[in-house]
Write a protein that holds these residues in place. Structure first.
Motif, PDB file in Angstrom:
ATOM      1  N   ARG A  80      35.529  19.124  62.820  1.00 22.00           N
ATOM      2  CA  ARG A  80      34.792  20.054  63.663  1.00 22.00           C
ATOM      3  C   ARG A  80      34.209  19.339  64.882  1.00 22.00           C
ATOM      4  N   ALA A  81      33.599  18.192  64.645  1.00 23.11           N
ATOM      5  CA  ALA A  81      32.957  17.470  65.751  1.00 23.11           C
ATOM      6  C   ALA A  81      33.994  17.000  66.776  1.00 23.11           C
ATOM      7  N   ALA A  82      35.133  16.541  66.282  1.00 24.80           N
ATOM      8  CA  ALA A  82      36.174  16.064  67.197  1.00 24.80           C
ATOM      9  C   ALA A  82      36.725  17.212  68.032  1.00 24.80           C
ATOM     10  N   ILE A  83      36.952  18.352  67.389  1.00 25.10           N
ATOM     11  CA  ILE A  83      37.469  19.523  68.115  1.00 25.10           C
ATOM     12  C   ILE A  83      36.456  19.992  69.153  1.00 25.10           C
ATOM     13  N   ASP A  84      35.192  20.067  68.750  1.00 23.10           N
ATOM     14  CA  ASP A  84      34.164  20.528  69.688  1.00 23.10           C
ATOM     15  C   ASP A  84      34.032  19.564  70.873  1.00 23.10           C
ATOM     16  N   ALA A  85      34.184  18.273  70.610  1.00 22.56           N
ATOM     17  CA  ALA A  85      34.032  17.275  71.682  1.00 22.56           C
ATOM     18  C   ALA A  85      35.150  17.382  72.713  1.00 22.56           C
ATOM     19  N   GLN A  86      36.270  17.952  72.325  1.00 23.28           N
ATOM     20  CA  GLN A  86      37.418  18.014  73.234  1.00 23.28           C
ATOM     21  C   GLN A  86      37.595  19.387  73.876  1.00 23.28           C
ATOM     22  N   LYS A  87      36.660  20.301  73.635  1.00 28.97           N
ATOM     23  CA  LYS A  87      36.860  21.646  74.191  1.00 28.97           C
ATOM     24  C   LYS A  87      36.844  21.584  75.719  1.00 28.97           C
ATOM     25  N   GLY A  88      37.724  22.379  76.281  1.00 30.55           N
ATOM     26  CA  GLY A  88      37.847  22.376  77.732  1.00 30.55           C
ATOM     27  C   GLY A  88      38.795  21.315  78.255  1.00 30.55           C
ATOM     28  N   HIS A  89      39.257  20.428  77.381  1.00 32.19           N
ATOM     29  CA  HIS A  89      40.128  19.337  77.833  1.00 32.19           C
ATOM     30  C   HIS A  89      41.539  19.432  77.246  1.00 32.19           C
ATOM     31  N   LEU A  90      41.619  19.779  75.979  1.00 33.12           N
ATOM     32  CA  LEU A  90      42.906  19.706  75.290  1.00 33.12           C
ATOM     33  C   LEU A  90      43.300  21.064  74.729  1.00 33.12           C
ATOM     34  N   VAL A  91      44.611  21.291  74.638  1.00 33.02           N
ATOM     35  CA  VAL A  91      45.101  22.388  73.817  1.00 33.02           C
ATOM     36  C   VAL A  91      45.097  21.884  72.381  1.00 33.02           C
ATOM     37  N   MET A  92      44.421  22.595  71.505  1.00 35.93           N
ATOM     38  CA  MET A  92      44.317  22.159  70.104  1.00 35.93           C
ATOM     39  C   MET A  92      44.923  23.222  69.195  1.00 35.93           C
ATOM     40  N   ALA A  98      46.965  17.604  79.158  1.00 33.38           N
ATOM     41  CA  ALA A  98      47.554  18.393  80.246  1.00 33.38           C
ATOM     42  C   ALA A  98      48.957  17.914  80.588  1.00 33.38           C
ATOM     43  N   ASP A  99      49.299  16.680  80.204  1.00 31.24           N
ATOM     44  CA  ASP A  99      50.641  16.137  80.443  1.00 31.24           C
ATOM     45  C   ASP A  99      51.569  16.349  79.255  1.00 31.24           C
ATOM     46  N   ASP A 100      51.152  17.175  78.308  1.00 30.29           N
ATOM     47  CA  ASP A 100      51.939  17.451  77.095  1.00 30.29           C
ATOM     48  C   ASP A 100      52.165  16.210  76.243  1.00 30.29           C
ATOM     49  N   ILE A 101      51.172  15.347  76.236  1.00 30.89           N
ATOM     50  CA  ILE A 101      51.172  14.205  75.326  1.00 30.89           C
ATOM     51  C   ILE A 101      50.248  14.528  74.158  1.00 30.89           C
ATOM     52  N   VAL A 102      50.705  14.216  72.956  1.00 30.77           N
ATOM     53  CA  VAL A 102      49.918  14.506  71.753  1.00 30.77           C
ATOM     54  C   VAL A 102      48.996  13.329  71.446  1.00 30.77           C
ATOM     55  N   LEU A 103      47.735  13.658  71.168  1.00 35.99           N
ATOM     56  CA  LEU A 103      46.788  12.629  70.723  1.00 35.99           C
ATOM     57  C   LEU A 103      46.721  12.700  69.195  1.00 35.99           C
ATOM     58  N   PRO A 104      47.203  11.679  68.513  1.00 39.38           N
ATOM     59  CA  PRO A 104      47.251  11.746  67.041  1.00 39.38           C
ATOM     60  C   PRO A 104      45.859  11.892  66.424  1.00 39.38           C
ATOM     61  N   THR A 116      47.698  31.805  70.181  1.00 41.85           N
ATOM     62  CA  THR A 116      46.271  31.796  70.527  1.00 41.85           C
ATOM     63  C   THR A 116      45.340  31.825  69.313  1.00 41.85           C
ATOM     64  N   PRO A 117      45.611  32.671  68.317  1.00 44.70           N
ATOM     65  CA  PRO A 117      44.698  32.642  67.157  1.00 44.70           C
ATOM     66  C   PRO A 117      44.764  31.309  66.400  1.00 44.70           C
ATOM     67  N   GLU A 118      45.803  30.536  66.640  1.00 43.63           N
ATOM     68  CA  GLU A 118      45.958  29.251  65.951  1.00 43.63           C
ATOM     69  C   GLU A 118      45.571  28.094  66.863  1.00 43.63           C
ATOM     70  N   THR A 119      44.616  28.345  67.740  1.00 46.06           N
ATOM     71  CA  THR A 119      44.096  27.281  68.592  1.00 46.06           C
ATOM     72  C   THR A 119      42.583  27.192  68.411  1.00 46.06           C
ATOM     73  N   SER A 120      42.027  26.088  68.860  1.00 49.09           N
ATOM     74  CA  SER A 120      40.572  25.941  68.897  1.00 49.09           C
ATOM     75  C   SER A 120      40.133  25.844  70.357  1.00 49.09           C
ATOM     76  N   HIS A 121      39.112  26.626  70.694  1.00 51.05           N
ATOM     77  CA  HIS A 121      38.478  26.535  72.018  1.00 51.05           C
ATOM     78  C   HIS A 121      39.440  26.793  73.178  1.00 51.05           C
ATOM     79  N   LEU A 122      40.474  27.567  72.975  1.00 51.34           N
ATOM     80  CA  LEU A 122      41.414  27.810  74.076  1.00 51.34           C
ATOM     81  C   LEU A 122      40.741  28.439  75.301  1.00 51.34           C
ATOM     82  N   PRO A 123      39.880  29.467  75.125  1.00 54.86           N
ATOM     83  CA  PRO A 123      39.311  30.096  76.333  1.00 54.86           C
ATOM     84  C   PRO A 123      38.492  29.143  77.195  1.00 54.86           C
ATOM     85  N   GLU A 124      38.062  28.021  76.641  1.00 53.71           N
ATOM     86  CA  GLU A 124      37.268  27.082  77.441  1.00 53.71           C
ATOM     87  C   GLU A 124      38.133  26.272  78.405  1.00 53.71           C
ATOM     88  N   LEU A 125      39.434  26.308  78.237  1.00 55.23           N
ATOM     89  CA  LEU A 125      40.312  25.599  79.175  1.00 55.23           C
ATOM     90  C   LEU A 125      40.348  26.345  80.507  1.00 55.23           C
TER      91      LEU A 125
END
Lengths: 255, 81
Positions: A74-86, A134-140, A206-215
């Motif tokens: 949860r913390a990792a996802i929240d920290a990346q909102k607005g930056h990554l497609v999750m 944004a460059d379509d690189i996956v962060l493991p 979209t329902p299978e993403t986290s924080h998408l609207p913040e992008l």
């Protein structure tokens, strides 16, 4: 991400975290943390997990490890909102090229099972969230695999992924394929693969993403992601093992 | 109603409104485009039939336009006066 541990049995907890989370370990010289989770392992602790606040405590280490995984995720996802497609997805990587396939499905689809079944000999990206730049690189996010202690139990044991024969992820991880999982218990026959129109794919993903609207421009970002992998596919199947040849092909297609 | 983002392909679209993604048909996409300002139902019906042709025999174009507007209204995408 930093996990701070205290309590009279903190040393045991730290050793267990280092054992099962080692694939996520930050470099020794990395002290720029974007999120913190606090864990207390103490004989006098009441069981408590405030996932929103990133605080877990208790006196049963296996139970504590399970809620720690939830809090860290949860913390990792929240920290990346607005930056990554999750994407809520299992990520499997070609050990030669680094190409990643994201197998997208809601909780209960069996993403951990997919990793245990299809992952041996391949790079383990995650069984939880495929995070894409944004460059379509996956962060493991090669978190421990959460393995149910017994059928039907709500409790899971956090397990070192390497125990299941997967490989540590390669640093270079371009996203090569995005696949919507449609697991149907009664489905018979070989897996059925169909291309998904980009607009339908966006609506389904979209329902299978986290924080998408913040992008910024989230739907256009999703459209670009779908286009860049050559279009999204949906696969209908019953058993994870049946997907093995397909995953092999998807990973090869990205090389 | 302003949408936060949209993607249009071949006349159809997905739009983002209040954290919800809504998939729109070609008629829904066109109606949303045409209702940037207040419009009369009859005007919208003419615009739609200009683009998509008359409905099949037995169907009323105005009633169909109104039904499509009601669907968009139900999704929070247009206001009805």
């Amino acid at each position: 991400m930093e996990v701070r541990v205290d309590g009279n049995r903190a040393a045991e907890a730290v050793a267990e975290i280092e054992r099962v989370w080692h694939l996520c370990a930050a470099p020794d010289d990395d002290d720029n943390f974007d999120a913190v989770v606090r864990m207390t392992f103490d004989d006098a602790s009441a069981d408590l997990a405030d996932i929103d606040a990133g605080v877990v405590q208790g006196r049963s280490l296996p139970n504590l490890m399970q809620v720690l995984t939830q809090a860290v995720t949860r913390a990792a996802i929240d920290a990346q909102k607005g930056h990554l497609v999750m994407l809520h997805a299992a990520g499997i990587q070609c050990p030669d090229t680094g190409a990643v396939v994201a197998l997208v499905g809601p909780g209960g689809t069996g993403k951990t099972t997919l990793i245990r079944t299809l992952g041996p000999g391949k790079g383990y990206i995650t069984d939880e969230t495929v995070a894409v730049t944004a460059d379509d690189i996956v962060l493991p996010y090669p978190k421990p695999l959460s393995v149910r202690r017994e059928p039907g139990s709500m409790w899971k044991d956090e397990t070192d992924p390497l125990e299941f024969g997967v490989l540590p992820p390669l640093r270079s991880a371009p996203l090569a394929a995005v696949v919507l999982l449609d697991r149907q218990d009664g489905y018979a026959g070989p897996p059925a693969v169909e291309p998904v129109d980009t607009l339908d794919a966006i609506a389904a993903l979209t329902p299978e993403t986290s924080h998408l609207p913040e992008l910024e421009k989230p739907l256009q970002r999703m459209a670009a992601l779908c286009d860049n992998v050559g279009g999204v596919m949906r696969v209908t199947y019953a058993e994870a093992e049946h997907l093995a040849p397909l995953v092999h092909g998807w990973l090869g297609a990205g090389s | 109603m302003p949408v936060q983002d949209e993607v249009i392909r071949d006349g159809e679209s997905v739009v983002l409104l209040d954290r919800q993604v809504i998939r729109l048909s070609a008629i829904g996409t066109t109606l949303l485009e045409l209702t940037g300002d207040w419009r009369e139902l009859e005007e919208l019906t003419v615009d739609l039939t200009d683009r998509f042709g008359q409905p099949p025999a037995g169907f009323d174009a105005t009633a169909m336009t109104e039904a499509a507007l009601q669907a968009l209204h139900g999704q929070g995408l247009v206001e009805l006066g």
